[in-house]
Design a protein around this motif. Structure first.
Motif, mmCIF file in Angstrom:
data_model
loop_
_atom_site.group_PDB
_atom_site.id
_atom_site.type_symbol
_atom_site.label_atom_id
_atom_site.label_comp_id
_atom_site.label_asym_id
_atom_site.label_seq_id
_atom_site.Cartn_x
_atom_site.Cartn_y
_atom_site.Cartn_z
ATOM 1 N N THR A 88 43.113 48.041 50.192
ATOM 2 C CA THR A 88 44.123 48.050 49.256
ATOM 3 C C THR A 88 43.087 46.574 47.989
ATOM 4 O OG1 THR A 88 45.686 48.030 50.454
ATOM 5 C CG2 THR A 88 46.394 46.973 48.952
ATOM 6 N N LEU A 89 42.128 46.231 49.189
ATOM 7 C CA LEU A 89 41.459 45.249 48.748
ATOM 8 C C LEU A 89 40.330 45.766 47.431
ATOM 9 C CD1 LEU A 89 41.463 42.992 51.413
ATOM 10 C CD2 LEU A 89 42.252 42.314 49.044
ATOM 11 N N ALA A 90 39.703 46.658 48.172
ATOM 12 C CA ALA A 90 38.408 46.769 47.540
ATOM 13 C C ALA A 90 38.951 48.280 46.653
ATOM 14 C CB ALA A 90 37.682 48.193 48.438
ATOM 15 N N SER A 91 40.276 48.126 46.215
ATOM 16 C CA SER A 91 40.997 49.116 45.379
ATOM 17 C C SER A 91 40.733 47.944 44.085
ATOM 18 C CB SER A 91 41.946 49.983 44.817
ATOM 19 O OG SER A 91 42.916 49.825 44.330
ATOM 20 N N VAL A 92 42.332 46.216 44.731
ATOM 21 C CA VAL A 92 41.888 45.692 43.345
ATOM 22 C C VAL A 92 40.298 44.439 43.074
ATOM 23 C CG1 VAL A 92 43.465 43.777 43.357
ATOM 24 C CG2 VAL A 92 44.392 44.987 44.561
ATOM 25 N N ALA A 93 39.662 44.904 43.591
ATOM 26 C CA ALA A 93 38.821 44.281 43.569
ATOM 27 C C ALA A 93 37.764 45.311 42.435
ATOM 28 C CB ALA A 93 37.783 44.246 44.521
ATOM 29 N N LEU A 94 38.281 46.004 42.231
ATOM 30 C CA LEU A 94 36.572 47.144 41.682
ATOM 31 C C LEU A 94 37.772 46.832 40.556
ATOM 32 C CD1 LEU A 94 35.176 49.102 41.316
ATOM 33 C CD2 LEU A 94 36.683 51.261 42.178
ATOM 34 N N PHE A 95 39.287 46.356 40.173
ATOM 35 C CA PHE A 95 39.873 46.170 39.018
ATOM 36 C C PHE A 95 39.526 45.637 37.842
ATOM 37 C CE2 PHE A 95 43.096 49.157 40.742
ATOM 38 C CZ PHE A 95 43.450 50.057 38.561
ATOM 39 N N VAL A 96 39.159 44.528 39.417
ATOM 40 C CA VAL A 96 38.383 43.421 38.762
ATOM 41 C C VAL A 96 37.412 43.613 37.914
ATOM 42 C CG1 VAL A 96 37.944 40.228 39.357
ATOM 43 C CG2 VAL A 96 39.283 41.073 40.901
ATOM 44 N N VAL A 97 36.359 43.917 38.851
ATOM 45 C CA VAL A 97 35.154 44.563 38.251
ATOM 46 C C VAL A 97 34.695 45.363 37.104
ATOM 47 C CG1 VAL A 97 32.825 45.897 38.749
ATOM 48 C CG2 VAL A 97 34.224 44.456 40.318
ATOM 49 N N VAL A 98 36.695 45.861 37.284
ATOM 50 C CA VAL A 98 36.027 46.662 36.290
ATOM 51 C C VAL A 98 36.425 45.603 34.529
ATOM 52 C CG1 VAL A 98 38.025 48.727 35.003
ATOM 53 C CG2 VAL A 98 37.456 49.087 36.768
ATOM 54 N N GLY A 99 37.520 44.843 35.007
ATOM 55 C CA GLY A 99 37.511 44.313 33.844
ATOM 56 C C GLY A 99 36.132 43.489 32.998
ATOM 57 N N ALA A 100 35.804 42.801 34.263
ATOM 58 C CA ALA A 100 34.457 42.125 33.645
ATOM 59 C C ALA A 100 33.869 42.741 33.250
ATOM 60 C CB ALA A 100 33.540 40.989 34.956
ATOM 61 N N VAL A 101 33.304 44.297 33.824
ATOM 62 C CA VAL A 101 32.030 45.047 32.587
ATOM 63 C C VAL A 101 32.640 45.926 31.380
ATOM 64 C CG1 VAL A 101 31.690 47.731 33.036
ATOM 65 C CG2 VAL A 101 31.633 46.328 34.993
ATOM 66 N N LEU A 102 34.579 46.144 31.823
ATOM 67 C CA LEU A 102 35.004 46.455 29.803
ATOM 68 C C LEU A 102 34.687 45.304 29.243
ATOM 69 C CD1 LEU A 102 37.536 48.404 31.067
ATOM 70 C CD2 LEU A 102 35.396 49.068 30.322
ATOM 71 N N LEU A 103 34.562 43.526 29.696
ATOM 72 C CA LEU A 103 34.483 42.697 28.422
ATOM 73 C C LEU A 103 33.346 43.089 28.303
ATOM 74 C CD1 LEU A 103 35.999 40.443 27.418
ATOM 75 C CD2 LEU A 103 35.658 39.162 29.740
#
Length: 179
Positions: free
Chosen positions: A65-80
C-alpha cells in the motif's frame, strides 16, 4: 482507520483515473501521443500492477500500500516534469498504470482493518467510490479550466502526498502487525 482508507479511496479516484484527464494533459503539454494510445500503454501497465500486487498482497499488504501510494507521488512528479517530453511522459504513464493496477489491494486492507464489519466497510467503499468519481471529475474540471491541464500532475502530486501521510499513519489501526 477505515475512514482513512476511504479518504485514500477518494484520492485514488480523484487522481488515479486517466480517462478524465489524459487527453487535455497531452494536448496542453504538447506531447505527440494520442489519448487512445496513452490509454493502451496505461492499461498494459495496469495489468503489470495487478500481477505485482498478486505476488505480494499476502506477505506485505502495508508495504504494498505504501509503495503504491508513493508510486503515485512519483507519477505526479514525472508527469509534471514531462512537459514537452514524450519519453518522460510515457515513463510517467507506465508508472501510473502500474500504480493504478496495483491499488486494488485497498479493499483487502479495508476488509482486514474492519474485521467482522467488512461488509459494511465494503458498502461504504462502493459509495465512496461513486462519490469520488464525481469529485474527480469536478476537481479535474476546476484544474483544467482554472490553471490548465498541464497542472493536473501537480494536483496528483499534492493529493498523493496527503494520501501517503494517511496511509503512513494507519500502521496500527489499518494493518495487522505482521503485514
Amino acid at each position: 482507520m477505515a475512514r482513512g482508507s476511504m479518504m485514500w479511496r477518494h484520492w485514488y479516484q480523484n487522481c488515479g483515473q486517466p480517462p478524465i484527464s489524459i487527453a487535455p494533459y497531452l494536448r496542453e503539454a504538447h506531447l505527440a501521443l494520442r489519448p487512445d494510445l496513452a490509454l493502451v500503454v496505461f492499461g498494459l501497465a495496469a495489468l503489470a500492477g495487478i500481477w505485482i500486487t498478486g505476488l505480494f498482497i499476502d506477505r506485505a499488504l502495508r508495504r504494498l500500500t505504501l509503495a503504491s501510494v508513493a508510486l503515485f507521488v512519483v507519477v505526479g512528479a514525472v508527469l509534471l516534469a514531462a512537459q514537452d517530453s514524450l519519453v518522460v511522459a510515457l515513463v510517467g504513464i507506465v508508472l501510473w498504470g502500474v500504480a493504478f493496477g496495483g491499488a486494488a489491494h485497498l479493499q483487502t486492507a479495508m476488509s482486514e482493518a474492519t474485521g467482522e464489519n467488512a461488509d459494511v466497510a465494503n458498502a461504504m467503499l462502493t459509495t465512496s467510490f461513486n462519490l469520488a468519481i464525481f469529485a474527480g471529475g469536478t476537481l479535474g474540471a476546476v484544474v483544467v479550466e482554472g490553471v490548465g491541464a498541464r497542472m493536473l500532475p501537480a494536483a496528483l502530486l499534492v493529493l498523493a502526498l496527503g494520501a501517503l501521510i494517511i496511509v503512513g499513519c494507519g500502521r496500527r489501526a489499518a494493518f495487522p502487525a505482521n503485514r
